[in-house]
Design a protein around this motif. Structure first.
Motif, PDB file in Angstrom:
ATOM      1  N   LYS A 239       0.831  -1.205   0.000  1.00 21.37           N
ATOM      2  CA  LYS A 239       0.000   0.000   0.000  1.00 21.37           C
ATOM      3  C   LYS A 239       0.866   1.257   0.000  1.00 21.37           C
ATOM      4  N   GLU A 240       1.957   1.226   0.759  1.00 23.57           N
ATOM      5  CA  GLU A 240       2.855   2.384   0.775  1.00 23.57           C
ATOM      6  C   GLU A 240       3.399   2.674  -0.614  1.00 23.57           C
ATOM      7  N   THR A 241       3.707   1.618  -1.357  1.00 26.49           N
ATOM      8  CA  THR A 241       4.183   1.784  -2.738  1.00 26.49           C
ATOM      9  C   THR A 241       3.112   2.415  -3.619  1.00 26.49           C
ATOM     10  N   LEU A 242       1.861   1.993  -3.440  1.00 28.29           N
ATOM     11  CA  LEU A 242       0.758   2.535  -4.233  1.00 28.29           C
ATOM     12  C   LEU A 242       0.483   3.993  -3.887  1.00 28.29           C
ATOM     13  N   TYR A 243       0.523   4.325  -2.586  1.00 28.44           N
ATOM     14  CA  TYR A 243       0.363   5.724  -2.170  1.00 28.44           C
ATOM     15  C   TYR A 243       1.394   6.593  -2.896  1.00 28.44           C
ATOM     16  N   TYR A 244       2.634   6.152  -2.849  1.00 30.03           N
ATOM     17  CA  TYR A 244       3.712   6.937  -3.461  1.00 30.03           C
ATOM     18  C   TYR A 244       3.509   7.068  -4.962  1.00 30.03           C
ATOM     19  N   GLN A 245       3.121   5.975  -5.613  1.00 30.03           N
ATOM     20  CA  GLN A 245       2.952   6.002  -7.069  1.00 30.03           C
ATOM     21  C   GLN A 245       1.912   7.038  -7.493  1.00 30.03           C
ATOM     22  N   ILE A 246       0.770   7.048  -6.809  1.00 27.82           N
ATOM     23  CA  ILE A 246      -0.305   7.981  -7.174  1.00 27.82           C
ATOM     24  C   ILE A 246       0.079   9.417  -6.824  1.00 27.82           C
ATOM     25  N   ILE A 247       0.534   9.621  -5.596  1.00 29.26           N
ATOM     26  CA  ILE A 247       0.849  10.980  -5.134  1.00 29.26           C
ATOM     27  C   ILE A 247       2.014  11.565  -5.923  1.00 29.26           C
ATOM     28  N   ASN A 248       3.034  10.762  -6.201  1.00 29.87           N
ATOM     29  CA  ASN A 248       4.191  11.252  -6.938  1.00 29.87           C
ATOM     30  C   ASN A 248       3.830  11.607  -8.379  1.00 29.87           C
ATOM     31  N   GLU A 249       3.001  10.761  -9.029  1.00 27.74           N
ATOM     32  CA  GLU A 249       2.612  11.056 -10.411  1.00 27.74           C
ATOM     33  C   GLU A 249       1.787  12.337 -10.492  1.00 27.74           C
ATOM     34  N   ARG A 250       0.890  12.524  -9.555  1.00 28.02           N
ATOM     35  CA  ARG A 250       0.096  13.756  -9.561  1.00 28.02           C
ATOM     36  C   ARG A 250       0.985  14.960  -9.225  1.00 28.02           C
ATOM     37  N   TYR A 251       1.951  14.762  -8.368  1.00 25.41           N
ATOM     38  CA  TYR A 251       2.917  15.817  -8.030  1.00 25.41           C
ATOM     39  C   TYR A 251       3.703  16.239  -9.274  1.00 25.41           C
ATOM     40  N   ARG A 252       4.148  15.248 -10.051  1.00 25.79           N
ATOM     41  CA  ARG A 252       4.909  15.523 -11.266  1.00 25.79           C
ATOM     42  C   ARG A 252       4.064  16.243 -12.311  1.00 25.79           C
ATOM     43  N   LYS A 253       2.800  15.847 -12.418  1.00 26.57           N
ATOM     44  CA  LYS A 253       1.918  16.425 -13.438  1.00 26.57           C
ATOM     45  C   LYS A 253       1.196  17.682 -12.948  1.00 26.57           C
ATOM     46  N   GLN A 254       1.492  18.098 -11.707  1.00 27.68           N
ATOM     47  CA  GLN A 254       0.878  19.290 -11.120  1.00 27.68           C
ATOM     48  C   GLN A 254      -0.649  19.210 -11.119  1.00 27.68           C
ATOM     49  N   ARG A 255      -1.160  18.066 -10.729  1.00 22.98           N
ATOM     50  CA  ARG A 255      -2.607  17.885 -10.577  1.00 22.98           C
ATOM     51  C   ARG A 255      -2.918  17.793  -9.083  1.00 22.98           C
ATOM     52  N   PRO A 256      -3.824  18.608  -8.589  1.00 21.14           N
ATOM     53  CA  PRO A 256      -4.021  18.721  -7.145  1.00 21.14           C
ATOM     54  C   PRO A 256      -4.753  17.542  -6.508  1.00 21.14           C
ATOM     55  N   ILE A 257      -4.437  17.321  -5.240  1.00 19.60           N
ATOM     56  CA  ILE A 257      -5.124  16.345  -4.400  1.00 19.60           C
ATOM     57  C   ILE A 257      -5.783  17.100  -3.255  1.00 19.60           C
TER      58      ILE A 257
END
Length: 304
Positions: A239-257
């Motif tokens: 789950k920690e890996t999945l959290y990072y994958q989603i949050i990091n990709e949105r961080y890179r693409k500048q899409r807000p959470i």
């Protein structure tokens, strides 16, 4: 008198004879749909209105323009795709209780964050969506994980002092999502425990990652991701890996959470991983609020 058959061939022959002896019924042609069978009788649910117009040289050209129902139907599609939980279908800014100071602060910050989004009309008539460059988080002052680590006799008192449950975090962020959907943004709402369970199950499926990639893509590509109760799911390395994958990709693409949590800065990092938490919290800027207050769910039930 009952007819007797000696073999299967005779049975089939008898059935065929009966079928051929019956007159065939005439099939009715399907009737043309009436005007009242369309949701929009103007465009007949095509979402475009077609018309003809003569040019200066006398030639007849056919044109089309969006029907007045198009934006309304698009809004309905975005609303349906957002996956807003049933219990929050009626949540909006107008019916949010603003009694305590913390509720007033959360309410105002949510409205300020809404102003970070806009839709700009370009010179060619197309509309461009401008997303906020910041995340927006409502988190606890004293996290649930920290509360569970206290001696049993101290938990009730500390929870009462630093309560973060039922203070209206989700209500406000769902109200925000509805306003963004209405303005034309694609919003996805996920509940942490359910969403993480779905991802883990998809990860274990024998479909070459098709289901997992579909779920990840929807979370990564949505204009705005509303993440309810992030950090609630039981920790695991996967789950920690999945959290990072989603949050990091949105961080890179500048899409807000847009997220809320019953964990504080420290315990949230423990639950989702320090790298993911650094990106999630670090991108909030001025839109990160540590809040606590009275549990209004208990108050409505007469428990307090």
């Amino acid at each position: 008198m009952t007819q007797r058959f000696t073999n299967i061939a005779e049975v089939l022959a008898d059935l065929q004879a009966k079928v051929q002896s019956k007159p065939l019924e005439k099939q009715k042609k399907p009737e043309k749909p009436g005007e009242d069978e369309y949701e929009c009788p103007i465009c007949k649910d095509t979402e475009f209105v077609y018309y003809k117009q003569k040019s200066t040289n006398g030639l007849l050209y056919e044109f089309s323009k969006p029907c007045e129902c198009r934006e309304r139907k698009a809004w309905k599609r975005r609303f349906k795709q957002s996956m807003i939980p049933d219990e929050f279908l009626n949540a909006n800014f107008e019916n949010y209780q603003r009694v305590t100071q913390s509720q007033k602060v959360m309410y105002q910050m949510t409205l300020d964050y809404l102003n970070e989004f806009s839709v700009v009309e370009e010179e060619d008539g197309t509309k461009k969506k401008v997303l906020s460059q910041a995340n927006f988080g409502l988190i606890a002052v004293f996290g649930e994980q920290r509360l569970k680590e206290l001696p049993v006799g101290e938990r009730a008192m500390v929870k009462q002092q630093h309560n973060n449950f039922g203070i209206g975090k989700t209500h406000l962020q769902i109200a925000l999502s509805k306003r963004l959907i209405k303005d034309g943004f694609n919003v996805l709402v996920v509940s942490d425990v359910t969403f993480m369970d779905e991802l883990i199950q998809a990860k274990m499926m024998n479909d070459e990652g098709e289901t997992l990639n579909r779920l990840l893509k929807s979370a990564i590509t949505a204009d705005v991701l509303i993440w309810d109760d992030i950090g609630k799911a039981k920790w695991s390395e996967a789950k920690e890996t999945l959290y990072y994958q989603i949050i990091n990709e949105r961080y890179r693409k500048q899409r807000p959470i847009v997220f809320n949590s019953n964990e504080d800065r420290g315990t949230l990092a423990d639950k989702i991983g320090f790298a993911a938490a650094s990106r999630l919290l670090g991108q909030c800027g001025d839109f990160l609020l540590e809040t606590e207050g009275e549990d209004w769910r208990l108050k409505k039930k007469g428990a307090v």
